[in-house]
Design an enzyme around this catalytic site. Structure first.
Site, PDB file in Angstrom:
ATOM      1  N   PRO A  66       2.406   7.053  13.225  1.00 31.41           N
ATOM      2  CA  PRO A  66       3.245   8.251  13.143  1.00 31.41           C
ATOM      3  C   PRO A  66       3.901   8.368  11.773  1.00 31.41           C
ATOM      4  CG  PRO A  66       3.780   6.944  15.100  1.00 31.41           C
ATOM      5  CD  PRO A  66       2.850   6.118  14.261  1.00 31.41           C
ATOM      6  N   GLU A 108       3.644  -2.428  -6.385  1.00 28.32           N
ATOM      7  CA  GLU A 108       4.489  -3.107  -5.394  1.00 28.32           C
ATOM      8  C   GLU A 108       4.579  -4.616  -5.572  1.00 28.32           C
ATOM      9  OE1 GLU A 108       3.512  -1.981  -1.394  1.00 28.32           O
ATOM     10  OE2 GLU A 108       4.201   0.077  -1.705  1.00 28.32           O
ATOM     11  N   GLU A 142      10.844  -7.070  -1.519  1.00 25.41           N
ATOM     12  CA  GLU A 142      10.381  -8.443  -1.724  1.00 25.41           C
ATOM     13  C   GLU A 142       8.868  -8.445  -1.670  1.00 25.41           C
ATOM     14  OE1 GLU A 142      12.311 -11.763   0.469  1.00 25.41           O
ATOM     15  OE2 GLU A 142      13.549 -10.176   1.358  1.00 25.41           O
ATOM     16  N   GLY A 164       0.828  -1.203   0.000  1.00 20.71           N
ATOM     17  CA  GLY A 164       0.000   0.000   0.000  1.00 20.71           C
ATOM     18  C   GLY A 164       0.858   1.246   0.000  1.00 20.71           C
TER      19      GLY A 164
END
Length: 140
Positions: A78, A61, A106, A41
């Site tokens: 954060p 990705e 990976e 994501g």
């Protein structure tokens, strides 16, 4: 409140399982979380819907095309400035070839035993195991 805490960066993640119940994870190749495993994501681009962002991020990705389903859950983490406001969606892979890309070092289908090993070795991004457990979407 620190002024940086007010800045929220909207992000999405895709939670996908294969026919064997394994969970799709990527090892981050760049900060934040470089070297740690997480669901694929990233940031939602300006003017982009969450659904489109999930489709794009998983393609970039992992090399997989997905159908985006329902919102599974959200977390706040954060960020270098402010926080990441992350919304994770169910995904059904429909094509492509699994390979790491973009900022993923990976990409892998991970079973329950491997996931537990990554967790024991502190190789998962902060809060990932707790969130996936509470949402009942751990690998089998």
């Amino acid at each position: 409140m620190d002024s940086d805490e007010g800045q929220r960066t909207r992000c999405v993640g895709g939670i996908a399982h294969d026919a064997r119940g394994r969970l799709l994870l990527v090892r981050r190749g760049k900060p934040p979380g470089q070297g740690l495993w997480s669901v694929p994501g990233g940031r939602v681009e300006q003017g982009e819907s969450d659904e489109r962002a999930v489709e794009r991020e998983l393609w970039e990705e992992t090399g997989l095309r997905v159908i985006v389903g329902h919102l599974i859950g959200s977390v706040v983490r954060p960020a270098p400035v402010g926080v990441f406001d992350i919304h994770d969606y169910s995904c059904q892979p429909i094509g492509g070839t699994l390979r790491p890309g973009d900022d993923a070092a990976e990409a892998a289908w991970v079973d329950a035993e491997t996931f537990a090993t990554l967790e024991r070795r502190n190789l998962l991004t902060e809060g990932l195991a707790d969130a996936l457990t509470s949402w009942n979407v751990l690998p089998r």
